[in-house]
Scaffold this motif. Structure first.
Motif, PDB file in Angstrom:
ATOM      1  N   ASN A 187       0.843  -1.198   0.000  1.00 35.96           N
ATOM      2  CA  ASN A 187       0.000   0.000   0.000  1.00 35.96           C
ATOM      3  C   ASN A 187       0.883   1.255   0.000  1.00 35.96           C
ATOM      4  O   ASN A 187       1.719   1.414   0.888  1.00 35.96           O
ATOM      5  CB  ASN A 187      -0.897  -0.020   1.246  1.00 35.96           C
ATOM      6  CG  ASN A 187      -2.000   1.005   1.184  1.00 35.96           C
ATOM      7  OD1 ASN A 187      -1.777   2.150   0.809  1.00 35.96           O
ATOM      8  ND2 ASN A 187      -3.203   0.604   1.562  1.00 35.96           N
ATOM      9  N   THR A 217      -8.250   9.448  -8.771  1.00 43.69           N
ATOM     10  CA  THR A 217      -8.083  10.158  -7.501  1.00 43.69           C
ATOM     11  C   THR A 217      -9.288  11.037  -7.184  1.00 43.69           C
ATOM     12  O   THR A 217      -9.434  11.479  -6.051  1.00 43.69           O
ATOM     13  CB  THR A 217      -6.796  11.024  -7.485  1.00 43.69           C
ATOM     14  OG1 THR A 217      -6.848  11.915  -8.604  1.00 43.69           O
ATOM     15  CG2 THR A 217      -5.551  10.163  -7.568  1.00 43.69           C
ATOM     16  N   ALA A 273      -2.886   5.514  -6.538  1.00 43.05           N
ATOM     17  CA  ALA A 273      -2.565   6.195  -5.279  1.00 43.05           C
ATOM     18  C   ALA A 273      -1.119   6.694  -5.261  1.00 43.05           C
ATOM     19  O   ALA A 273      -0.817   7.729  -4.674  1.00 43.05           O
ATOM     20  CB  ALA A 273      -2.813   5.256  -4.100  1.00 43.05           C
ATOM     21  N   CYS A 285      -6.548   2.282  -0.280  1.00 46.60           N
ATOM     22  CA  CYS A 285      -5.455   3.119  -0.803  1.00 46.60           C
ATOM     23  C   CYS A 285      -5.834   4.605  -0.842  1.00 46.60           C
ATOM     24  O   CYS A 285      -5.040   5.435  -1.270  1.00 46.60           O
ATOM     25  CB  CYS A 285      -5.060   2.653  -2.208  1.00 46.60           C
ATOM     26  SG  CYS A 285      -4.232   1.053  -2.236  1.00 46.60           S
ATOM     27  N   VAL A 294      -8.289   6.150  -2.685  1.00 49.79           N
ATOM     28  CA  VAL A 294      -8.687   6.684  -3.990  1.00 49.79           C
ATOM     29  C   VAL A 294     -10.158   6.327  -4.257  1.00 49.79           C
ATOM     30  O   VAL A 294     -10.805   5.653  -3.458  1.00 49.79           O
ATOM     31  CB  VAL A 294      -7.773   6.170  -5.134  1.00 49.79           C
ATOM     32  CG1 VAL A 294      -6.335   6.621  -4.911  1.00 49.79           C
ATOM     33  CG2 VAL A 294      -7.849   4.654  -5.286  1.00 49.79           C
TER      34      VAL A 294
END
Lengths: 479, 103
Positions: free
Chosen positions: A140, A215, A160, A183, A185
């Motif tokens: 991550n 995003t 991300a 993450c 997003v």
């Protein structure tokens, strides 16, 4: 409504930035950090540079390259790319070069997108952490000691980490929305049949649907609008005009009725912070002018049980094709049965074997009615309960995942613990409905959490409208 | 509709593994039996539901057969498809022996 993909495409189309420059900026980030994160299984930088060249030539010649002009996009490695390795995160397809492109890949190319690479996933999209990939896990970007979620963890991490502005994944039980949440997003599962599955390697055909990562909500809507719409090559593709996800983004939620799903907001095993964030999201929408109430979707609590019978049943049938005959890996044997056994036993990993056996069992004589038949009836109940809720509400709210990103290795020894990640996302797949996960604050460790906006079949316009309002009201992620 | 079955046994798992063309070691058989039992045990929560008269849903869309005009059109490139196969003979996929030895 804006986002970096919209901005990049506008700059490239307007001749203010070159596609090559946008691409190089992203490839530099990949170079810098993907050794650590492992979002990509295969980088297609050369082909992306050629595509960027064509985009820049078109702009110079006064031709509009399309709505994704010069936008770097990452693809989950279960989407077929002609002549480019497509593994599904499995040894059984290692080295296979698809003889055709998925419809979404063609649509991306036609829209001027730059495909930067194929992203890591749980093997055959079976998992919620990207740890079941045969090629090692993805980490991550927010905290590399933790999983990115799954199964589209590589796509979520790529967006991300800024490796690509957009990515596609597939969502069978939450595999776009859960990693998006973990993450930090945006990730969406469209209505079943809205995006062509031609060239998406099948896991559970009545549930699988391709969805966007971005995003921002507006960027995700842009990508969805490019890839959605009828495709004669997919017999489950919906005919008729596709709803536009981008249509109502700036309209706010004044006058809309939004229901908070009681059963999911208080699901078993939910981190209290995840529940609290979902309630904050409901309050935020009320503050923005929506009429918000709790609503009961009683059968939603049975989604997990129904899904983990239906999806393995369909997978056991779909994965029968990996037999060492037409494509992929073969391990030789004295006769064909021994060849099948060796090929499949060496080619598939543990999670895939577990699901194939579970599905074979659920479909086998004597157990079919007790397991698969019952699960299909529960599926009807879930769809009915949602339909009843949509008589009163334009959209619904629920947590995306039970909690924030968990440490690598913490859930791999207990399949049920891993499966429980999907409790809030599964009901939309069973009903065939759209849902968008929007980042909404953090847990107590500062890790991102997501809240889902759910809607009725073909309700993308209102779902993205509500998602945009939620995004505007979300507390930032500070870490 | 019948109730849920008894707890899954190693013999059941061995049978489904054979049907699915998966070879399991003794260790794997034990591991998978426990794990499959846990998943099936969890699924017992739907056992209590009153489902008589509820139609099963196989698919989220009310789809009928989707047909196209019966017109010839190009398919995949044969050479490209065969190039992806583990073994070919001429323009065919080659497989190991299918029938046993003659008596």
């Amino acid at each position: 409504m804006n986002g970096p993909a919209l901005a990049a495409a506008a700059a490239v189309r307007g001749g203010e930035r070159s596609a090559r420059e946008v691409l190089d900026e992203h490839l530099a980030r990949v170079e810098e950090r993907d050794g650590e994160l492992h979002a990509f299984l295969n980088l297609t930088a050369g082909a992306a540079r050629e595509a960027a060249g064509r985009v820049d030539e078109a702009v110079a010649a006064g031709i509009d390259p399309g709505p994704l002009a010069g936008v770097p996009v990452a693809l989950k490695d279960n989407l077929c790319t002609r002549g480019v390795a497509t593994t599904c995160g499995s040894r059984i397809l290692e080295g296979w070069l698809p003889p055709y492109d998925a419809t979404v890949v063609r649509r991306l190319a036609a829209a001027g997108a730059l495909i930067v690479g194929k992203t890591n996933l749980d093997e055959f999209a079976m998992g919620s952490s990207t740890e079941s990939s045969a090629f090692g896990p993805t980490r991550n970007p927010v905290d590399p000691s933790r999983v990115p979620g799954g199964s589209s963890g590589g796509s979520a991490a790529a967006v991300a980490a800024g490796f690509a502005l957009l990515a596609l994944g597939s969502d069978t039980g939450g595999s776009v929305r859960q990693p998006a949440a973990l993450c930090g997003v945006v990730g969406a599962k469209p209505t079943y049949g809205l995006v062509s599955r031609y060239g998406l390697i099948a896991f559970a055909s009545s549930l699988d649907q391709i969805g966007p990562f971005a995003t921002t909500v507006a960027d995700a809507a842009l990508l969805l609008d490019v890839v959605s719409g009828h495709d004669p090559a997919d017999s489950t593709s919906l005919a008729g005009a596709a709803p536009r996800a981008s249509e109502a983004l700036g309209r706010g939620v004044e006058g809309l009725a939004v229901g908070l799903v009681s059963e999911l907001a208080s699901a078993e095993g939910l981190d209290p912070r995840s529940a609290a964030r979902t309630r904050e999201a409901a309050d935020a929408l009320a503050g923005a002018g929506a009429k918000v109430e709790e609503v009961s979707v009683p059968a939603a609590v049975y989604g997990l049980s129904a899904y983990y019978l239906i999806a393995p049943a369909e997978a056991s049938s779909n994965l029968a094709r990996y037999d060492g005959v037409r494509y992929g890996r073969r391990v030789d044997g004295a006769d064909i049965t021994e060849m099948y056994l060796r090929t499949r036993s060496e080619g598939f990993g543990a999670e895939v074997k577990r699901r194939i056996m579970l599905g074979t069992y659920a479909l086998s004589a004597g157990y079919y009615d007790a397991y698969y038949g019952k699960a299909q009836r529960v599926r009807t109940l879930i769809a009915r309960d949602f339909e009843a809720a949509y008589q009163r509400f334009d959209a619904l709210l629920a947590p995306t995942a039970p909690g924030g990103a968990f440490p690598l290795g913490s859930k791999t020894s207990d399949p049920l613990l891993m499966y429980a990640n999907d409790v809030c996302t599964i009901p939309s797949n069973l009903a065939g409905h759209p849902a968008v996960s929007v980042p909404f604050g953090t847990d107590d460790a500062g890790l991102p959490l997501g809240v889902q906006v759910l809607g009725p079949a073909l309700g993308e316009t209102v779902v993205f409208q509500v998602a945009a309002a939620l995004e505007a009201a979300a507390p930032g992620v500070s870490r | 509709m019948g109730g849920m079955a008894e707890r899954i046994t190693p013999a059941d798992v061995a049978l489904v593994a054979r049907l699915a063309r998966l070879a399991l070691t003794a260790e794997e058989l034990e591991l998978y039996t426990g794990q499959l039992a846990a998943v099936l045990e969890h699924a017992r929560d739907i056992e209590a539901l009153e489902l008589d008269g509820v139609e099963p849903t196989a698919h989220p869309l009310p789809l009928r057969n989707v047909l196209r005009e019966d017109v010839a059109r190009p398919g995949l490139d044969r050479a490209e498809v065969l190039a992806a196969a583990p073994a070919v003979e001429g323009e065919r996929f080659a497989v190991p022996r299918i029938l046993g030895e003659a008596p």
